[in-house]
Design an enzyme around this catalytic site. Structure first.
Site, mmCIF file in Angstrom:
data_model
loop_
_atom_site.group_PDB
_atom_site.id
_atom_site.type_symbol
_atom_site.label_atom_id
_atom_site.label_comp_id
_atom_site.label_asym_id
_atom_site.label_seq_id
_atom_site.Cartn_x
_atom_site.Cartn_y
_atom_site.Cartn_z
ATOM 1 C CG ASP A 347 -4.837 0.371 1.530
ATOM 2 O OD1 ASP A 347 -6.427 0.633 1.163
ATOM 3 O OD2 ASP A 347 -3.837 1.316 0.936
ATOM 4 C CD GLU A 383 -8.079 -2.220 -0.544
ATOM 5 O OE1 GLU A 383 -9.111 -1.689 -1.383
ATOM 6 O OE2 GLU A 383 -6.965 -1.494 -0.424
#
Length: 700
Positions: A347, A383
């Site tokens: 993330d 990401e």
């Protein structure tokens, strides 16, 4: 208080480790003056003893308590300077979790006592709070080492064959009628017979789980009667989230992984190492802040009272510090070696690669990760953005990574919505976004392609809503994505109009077909295969209810059958899942280019046409493939974004082969059949049609 004997112990292994006769405790803090080990009763409610860790080796405080059993609840109290303006927030009144704990007992309660400062003071976080936080925080637990014995990883999807299914442990199973009620919403439920049957029939190779590291609910959500459903609020990087425990507790996680592996499915974790649940200077003191705030977090230069907030979540983990980096690396190895995990999706991964001089693909975190022999064989997914300076880094991660491609998502949505000039952009996205990824030896599967993910509209809602409808999040509908490139097809929300309903279904099929014929790695959001809706909520992070859960009872079975067919077709055709980028080079095996762009009549495509809305794409296996990998597979795809039907001239078939119409989004249940007219076929408006070459039958 009970009497315990503590000796020096060892600094070699961080955390609490039981050796059969007692427990060794070791914890990092570079700036502490003293560290106390606090032991609690079995239920975690009564503090039984405080023992000062007697030794410090470098920055590791350690001690050994003989006779201490597995299952002991404990925590730390750390003494030192409380000087927020210097970056230090030590407060021994606050019980702290062990960063390396693999299990916890009890829950966090949103009580002012968990703050290191007196919230009622005019000095805010500069004040010092003397209340004991122990009654309101979870306790670390001494784990049974037998639970975490080494697991052999034996999953390895062949290059280019990956098909990722993004799922929430609870949301995927809470409303599934065939999952036993006692395991719905649990690790066991996600790997139940019903779910495994669904995933294997779908052709999924990897399940990507939304965060399962232990997390807590944000105080502001609790105050609103909501929870942090998605889980991007980590407090424990080694502990599975207990709210997903089923009848077997932590063993249920291990058994979930084993069952996925037995079904041939990899398990990938969405991990959040960029920030923690402690938030900014106004947040609670639960672990890292109280252990060594100045080491664990990146603080503003010249103003260390405040935190660098490249994540938008209040703080940023300081992976540039060697012991913080060690914690992250130890965590990754733990999940691979002890829990059997096959890969990670990082993330806000830009945060992890940001050095003092900015993002650096050769920075310390990436160097440590890539040289580690344990992690060399796992899937790494980035990401590639955060909100920090220079945060958008699509295509710039090291070649060992694949990356979520939001440019692919937006382009596919815009093309099928009919936006001007989107056809030209689609051309690049269909070929694995080579303009972004074809460098440094990266492979064509580096682009993780998706049209919907947990963050945003579901696939069905892209065709049902023009505007977000996030009122239930209690943020005045100001949260969530502003630019969704969605189109309600004439009516906002649900409708009984059969024309609009079919238009929406066709739009979904078009986007799905585009996804599965694109070079790269396809990723599907759980529920999109059955047209699951969130009622227009494009930011369901706090909706732990029927809004955020997959609605299996109202599944679109025809859509499911269509997706199964798409996935099977992709798996059968090597031309759709190349490991090398296609650039139109001539293939040595047959003299044909590995990719051709044409118009409906077979002529070269006029890319500069401002009204371009239709594309014809011929795909063959890469001209760069070695001779032993030569393959005769050919796929021809027509993307007709025009509102009129088109008469399309098929390419000349390879000698001994003929064309078969394999996929037609206007006929989703179509079975393979040979075209009667091999030179010209009709393709309906707003549709995708995929042709494949099939070998002629030989007479005997």
């Amino acid at each position: 208080m009970a009497r315990y004997t503590i000796t020096g112990g060892s600094a070699a292994r961080l955390g609490a480790h039981h050796d059969g006769e007692g427990v060794n405790f070791a914890v990092f803090s570079a700036n502490a003056a003293q560290v106390e080990l606090c032991l609690f009763s079995e239920n975690g409610l009564s503090e039984l003893a405080r023992l000062t860790l007697p030794e410090k080796t470098g920055s590791i405080w350690h001690g050994y308590v003989s006779g201490l059993p597995v299952g002991t609840a404990y925590g730390f109290r750390v003494h030192g300077s409380y000087a927020p303006e210097q970056g230090h927030r030590f407060n021994p009144n606050k019980l702290l979790l062990d960063p390396y704990t693999r299990e916890t007992r009890g829950k966090w309660v949103n009580d002012p006592a968990t703050l290191g400062y007196d919230g009622a003071s005019s000095g805010q976080d500069l004040s010092f709070d003397s209340r004991n936080s122990a009654p309101y925080v979870p306790k670390s637990v001494v784990s049974d080492p037998e639970v975490f014995t080494h697991l052999n990883r034996n999953m390895a999807t062949p290059d280019g064959r990956d098909f990722i299914y993004e799922a929430h442990v609870k949301g995927a199973t809470m409303m599934h009628p065939k999952v036993p009620e006692n395991v719905r919403g649990t690790y066991e439920g996600l790997a139940s017979d019903a779910m495994l049957d669904h995933l294997t029939k779908l052709g999924v190779t990897s399940v990507e789980l939304m965060p399962v590291h232990q997390f807590i609910d944000d105080g502001f959500l609790i105050d609103r009667g909501l929870t942090n459903y998605w889980g991007y609020n980590t407090i424990g990087f080694f502990a599975p989230e207990p709210r997903y425990y089923g009848p077997e507790g932590i063993l249920g996680f291990r058994k979930m992984v084993d069952r996925f592996h037995s079904a041939g499915i990899e398990v990938i974790l969405d991990v959040v190492y960029n920030h923690t649940a402690e938030g900014d200077q106004r947040g609670p003191t639960l672990a890292y802040r109280g252990l060594d705030n100045a080491s664990y977090y990146r603080l503003l230069q010249g103003q260390p009272r405040y935190y660098v907030n490249d994540t938008g979540c209040g703080n940023t983990v300081n992976v540039g510090h060697p012991y913080v980096l060690r914690m992250v690396m130890d965590s990754l190895r733990f999940w691979v070696q002890s829990m059997g995990i096959d890969g990670f999706r990082f993330d806000l991964a830009t945060t992890l690669g940001r050095e003092d001089h900015g993002f650096d693909q050769n920075g310390g975190f990436f160097d440590a990760l890539r040289q580690d022999p344990c992690l060399a064989t796992v899937k790494l997914i980035a990401e590639p953005w955060d909100i920090g300076p220079g945060g958008y880094r699509l295509g710039e991660f090291p070649p060992e990574f694949t990356e979520w491609n939001d440019s692919y998502r937006d382009t596919v949505r815009r093309y099928w919505k009919g936006d001007a000039h989107s056809a030209q952009e689609l051309g690049a996205r269909l070929l694995g976004s080579a303009d972004r990824f074809d460098r440094a030896g990266r492979r064509a599967y580096s682009s993780v392609n998706f049209v919907a993910s947990h963050d945003g509209f579901t696939l069905a809602d892209i065709t049902r809503y023009n505007q977000r409808h996030n009122e239930a999040n209690t943020e005045k509908n100001q949260d969530g994505h502003h630019s969704n490139f969605s189109d309600n097809c004439g009516v906002e929300g649900e409708t009984t109009d059969p024309v609009i309903r079919e238009r929406r279904a066709l739009r979904q099929r078009n986007m799905l077909a585009t996804l599965f014929v694109s070079q790269g790695t396809p990723m599907l959001l759980a529920g999109d295969e059955i047209s699951n809706s969130q009622g227009g909520n494009n930011n369901a992070y706090c909706q732990d209810n029927e809004t955020g859960w997959v609605d299996w009872a109202n599944a679109d079975d025809d859509m499911l059958t269509f997706v199964q067919k798409l996935a099977a077709f992709r798996a059968e055709h090597k031309a759709l899942r190349q490991t090398r980028f296609l650039h139109g080079a001539m293939r040595p095996s047959d003299g044909f280019p590995d990719v051709e762009w044409t118009d409906h009549k077979g002529q070269p495509l006029q890319w500069r046409d401002p009204n371009l809305a239709s594309l014809c794409l011929t795909l063959r296996c890469s001209a760069e493939a070695p001779a032993n990998e030569a393959d005769a597979d050919v796929v021809y795809v027509v993307f007709n974004g025009d509102p009129q039907t088109a008469e399309v001239t098929l390419p000349v078939a390879t000698e001994g082969f003929h064309w078969v119409r394999a996929i037609d989004t206007t006929q989703p249940l179509l079975h393979d059949f040979c075209e009667l007219d091999e030179t010209a076929v009709v393709v309906d408006a707003d549709s995708v049609v995929v042709f494949a070459q099939k070998q002629d039958e030989t007479e005997t």
